[in-house]
Design a protein around this motif. Structure first.
Motif, PDB file in Angstrom:
ATOM      1  N   GLU A 106      52.379   8.628   3.589  1.00 42.56           N
ATOM      2  CA  GLU A 106      53.124   9.386   2.793  1.00 42.56           C
ATOM      3  C   GLU A 106      53.068  10.886   3.145  1.00 42.56           C
ATOM      4  OE1 GLU A 106      52.429   8.581  -1.133  1.00 42.56           O
ATOM      5  OE2 GLU A 106      53.416   6.272  -0.988  1.00 42.56           O
ATOM      6  N   GLN A 107      51.824  11.453   3.515  1.00 46.03           N
ATOM      7  CA  GLN A 107      51.397  12.667   3.852  1.00 46.03           C
ATOM      8  C   GLN A 107      51.620  13.035   5.352  1.00 46.03           C
ATOM      9  OE1 GLN A 107      50.858  14.807   1.376  1.00 46.03           O
ATOM     10  NE2 GLN A 107      51.262  12.992  -0.104  1.00 46.03           N
ATOM     11  N   GLN A 108      52.401  12.114   5.990  1.00 45.98           N
ATOM     12  CA  GLN A 108      52.518  12.232   7.448  1.00 45.98           C
ATOM     13  C   GLN A 108      51.211  12.067   8.240  1.00 45.98           C
ATOM     14  OE1 GLN A 108      54.367  14.684   5.358  1.00 45.98           O
ATOM     15  NE2 GLN A 108      55.820  12.769   5.285  1.00 45.98           N
ATOM     16  N   VAL A 109      50.483  11.622   7.914  1.00 53.25           N
ATOM     17  CA  VAL A 109      49.215  11.060   8.619  1.00 53.25           C
ATOM     18  C   VAL A 109      48.997   9.931   9.045  1.00 53.25           C
ATOM     19  CG1 VAL A 109      46.391  11.514   8.687  1.00 53.25           C
ATOM     20  CG2 VAL A 109      47.986  13.273   7.467  1.00 53.25           C
ATOM     21  N   VAL A 110      48.813   9.624  10.551  1.00 53.47           N
ATOM     22  CA  VAL A 110      48.504   8.247  11.007  1.00 53.47           C
ATOM     23  C   VAL A 110      47.049   7.869  10.887  1.00 53.47           C
ATOM     24  CG1 VAL A 110      48.883   6.891  12.836  1.00 53.47           C
ATOM     25  CG2 VAL A 110      50.524   8.323  12.359  1.00 53.47           C
ATOM     26  N   ALA A 111      46.768   6.704  10.196  1.00 52.31           N
ATOM     27  CA  ALA A 111      45.230   6.293  10.025  1.00 52.31           C
ATOM     28  C   ALA A 111      45.083   4.767  10.606  1.00 52.31           C
ATOM     29  CB  ALA A 111      44.750   6.629   8.735  1.00 52.31           C
ATOM     30  N   GLU A 112      44.058   4.470  11.055  1.00 48.05           N
ATOM     31  CA  GLU A 112      43.752   3.120  11.273  1.00 48.05           C
ATOM     32  C   GLU A 112      42.347   2.938  11.068  1.00 48.05           C
ATOM     33  OE1 GLU A 112      42.810   1.733  15.741  1.00 48.05           O
ATOM     34  OE2 GLU A 112      44.707   3.002  15.546  1.00 48.05           O
ATOM     35  N   PRO A 113      41.759   1.849  10.380  1.00 46.18           N
ATOM     36  CA  PRO A 113      40.275   1.624  10.082  1.00 46.18           C
ATOM     37  C   PRO A 113      39.653   1.270  11.422  1.00 46.18           C
ATOM     38  CG  PRO A 113      41.904  -0.157   9.115  1.00 46.18           C
ATOM     39  CD  PRO A 113      42.641   0.930   9.757  1.00 46.18           C
ATOM     40  N   LEU A 114      38.728   1.849  11.464  1.00 46.68           N
ATOM     41  CA  LEU A 114      37.742   1.489  12.845  1.00 46.68           C
ATOM     42  C   LEU A 114      36.878   0.252  12.467  1.00 46.68           C
ATOM     43  CD1 LEU A 114      36.488   5.053  13.872  1.00 46.68           C
ATOM     44  CD2 LEU A 114      38.449   3.598  14.876  1.00 46.68           C
ATOM     45  N   PRO A 115      36.595  -0.472  13.505  1.00 41.87           N
ATOM     46  CA  PRO A 115      35.724  -1.736  12.843  1.00 41.87           C
ATOM     47  C   PRO A 115      34.199  -1.500  12.688  1.00 41.87           C
ATOM     48  CG  PRO A 115      36.327  -1.671  15.254  1.00 41.87           C
ATOM     49  CD  PRO A 115      37.160  -0.641  14.636  1.00 41.87           C
ATOM     50  N   ASP A 116      33.960  -2.068  11.833  1.00 36.80           N
ATOM     51  CA  ASP A 116      32.416  -2.084  11.413  1.00 36.80           C
ATOM     52  C   ASP A 116      31.535  -2.474  12.826  1.00 36.80           C
ATOM     53  OD1 ASP A 116      32.812  -1.685   8.764  1.00 36.80           O
ATOM     54  OD2 ASP A 116      32.406  -3.665   8.371  1.00 36.80           O
ATOM     55  N   ASP A 117      30.321  -1.490  13.076  1.00 38.20           N
ATOM     56  CA  ASP A 117      29.758  -1.830  14.238  1.00 38.20           C
ATOM     57  C   ASP A 117      28.735  -3.243  13.714  1.00 38.20           C
ATOM     58  OD1 ASP A 117      30.682   0.076  15.704  1.00 38.20           O
ATOM     59  OD2 ASP A 117      29.029   1.340  15.128  1.00 38.20           O
ATOM     60  N   VAL A 118      28.734  -3.903  14.569  1.00 38.55           N
ATOM     61  CA  VAL A 118      28.004  -5.325  14.339  1.00 38.55           C
ATOM     62  C   VAL A 118      26.833  -5.338  15.139  1.00 38.55           C
ATOM     63  CG1 VAL A 118      27.638  -7.647  14.028  1.00 38.55           C
ATOM     64  CG2 VAL A 118      29.997  -6.500  13.396  1.00 38.55           C
ATOM     65  N   PHE A 119      25.504  -5.382  14.707  1.00 38.45           N
ATOM     66  CA  PHE A 119      24.540  -5.354  15.836  1.00 38.45           C
ATOM     67  C   PHE A 119      23.890  -6.827  15.708  1.00 38.45           C
ATOM     68  CE2 PHE A 119      24.686  -0.922  14.550  1.00 38.45           C
ATOM     69  CZ  PHE A 119      24.938  -0.363  15.875  1.00 38.45           C
ATOM     70  N   SER A 120      23.768  -7.328  16.756  1.00 45.00           N
ATOM     71  CA  SER A 120      23.500  -8.586  16.810  1.00 45.00           C
ATOM     72  C   SER A 120      21.959  -8.622  17.259  1.00 45.00           C
ATOM     73  CB  SER A 120      24.064  -9.721  17.454  1.00 45.00           C
ATOM     74  OG  SER A 120      24.364  -9.359  18.665  1.00 45.00           O
ATOM     75  N   LEU A 121      21.044  -9.216  16.631  1.00 45.00           N
ATOM     76  CA  LEU A 121      19.544  -9.449  17.300  1.00 45.00           C
ATOM     77  C   LEU A 121      19.761 -10.432  18.108  1.00 45.00           C
ATOM     78  CD1 LEU A 121      17.585  -8.588  14.081  1.00 45.00           C
ATOM     79  CD2 LEU A 121      18.226  -7.039  15.805  1.00 45.00           C
ATOM     80  N   PRO A 122      18.855 -10.471  19.364  1.00 44.95           N
ATOM     81  CA  PRO A 122      18.511 -11.448  20.221  1.00 44.95           C
ATOM     82  C   PRO A 122      17.860 -12.714  19.525  1.00 44.95           C
ATOM     83  CG  PRO A 122      17.191  -9.759  20.892  1.00 44.95           C
ATOM     84  CD  PRO A 122      18.021  -9.115  19.771  1.00 44.95           C
ATOM     85  N   MET A 123      18.257 -13.840  19.488  1.00 48.36           N
ATOM     86  CA  MET A 123      17.622 -14.854  19.115  1.00 48.36           C
ATOM     87  C   MET A 123      16.587 -15.234  19.936  1.00 48.36           C
ATOM     88  SD  MET A 123      20.582 -17.056  17.435  1.00 48.36           S
ATOM     89  CE  MET A 123      19.638 -17.847  16.265  1.00 48.36           C
ATOM     90  N   PHE A 124      15.416 -15.772  19.639  1.00 46.53           N
ATOM     91  CA  PHE A 124      14.211 -16.391  20.326  1.00 46.53           C
ATOM     92  C   PHE A 124      13.872 -17.690  19.790  1.00 46.53           C
ATOM     93  CE2 PHE A 124      13.783 -11.592  20.447  1.00 46.53           C
ATOM     94  CZ  PHE A 124      13.488 -11.499  21.645  1.00 46.53           C
ATOM     95  N   ILE A 125      13.672 -18.811  20.686  1.00 45.88           N
ATOM     96  CA  ILE A 125      13.210 -19.778  20.390  1.00 45.88           C
ATOM     97  C   ILE A 125      11.791 -20.094  20.755  1.00 45.88           C
ATOM     98  CG2 ILE A 125      13.651 -22.502  20.916  1.00 45.88           C
ATOM     99  CD1 ILE A 125      16.478 -21.588  21.755  1.00 45.88           C
ATOM    100  N   LEU A 126      11.129 -20.468  19.690  1.00 43.45           N
ATOM    101  CA  LEU A 126       9.670 -20.488  19.740  1.00 43.45           C
ATOM    102  C   LEU A 126       9.271 -21.843  20.014  1.00 43.45           C
ATOM    103  CD1 LEU A 126       8.678 -18.112  16.945  1.00 43.45           C
ATOM    104  CD2 LEU A 126       8.714 -17.689  19.333  1.00 43.45           C
TER     105      LEU A 126
END
Length: 81
Positions: free
Chosen positions: A61-81
């Motif tokens: 409505e205020q002539q501004v274009v906006a788009e949400p940025l995705p959340d940064d997802v950090f994945s930890l490596p999985m270790f099999i013991l």
């Protein structure tokens, strides 16, 4: 909760006016722009759920274009013991 949006806004005066407008309409929001960022970032912080569609509609409505940025997802490596 924090939502981050990429915008086309480059004018500091308009950004300041939008901050005032958004904080008046949504008193639970803390709003700021980072116009030095290449994506002209809008950050909205709130203790309640942020409805992206309302934020984007208000900006449109205020002539501004906006788009949400995705959340940064950090994945930890999985270790099999």
């Amino acid at each position: 909760m924090v939502e981050v949006y990429k915008t086309n806004l480059t004018n500091k005066n308009k950004a300041d006016a939008l901050i005032t407008l958004m904080e008046d309409l949504f008193p639970e929001f803390e709003v700021n722009f980072d116009l030095d960022d290449c994506d002209n970032i809008l950050r909205v912080k709130s203790s309640v759920w942020i409805d992206n569609s309302k934020v984007i509609s208000l900006l449109r409505e205020q002539q501004v274009v906006a788009e949400p940025l995705p959340d940064d997802v950090f994945s930890l490596p999985m270790f099999i013991l």
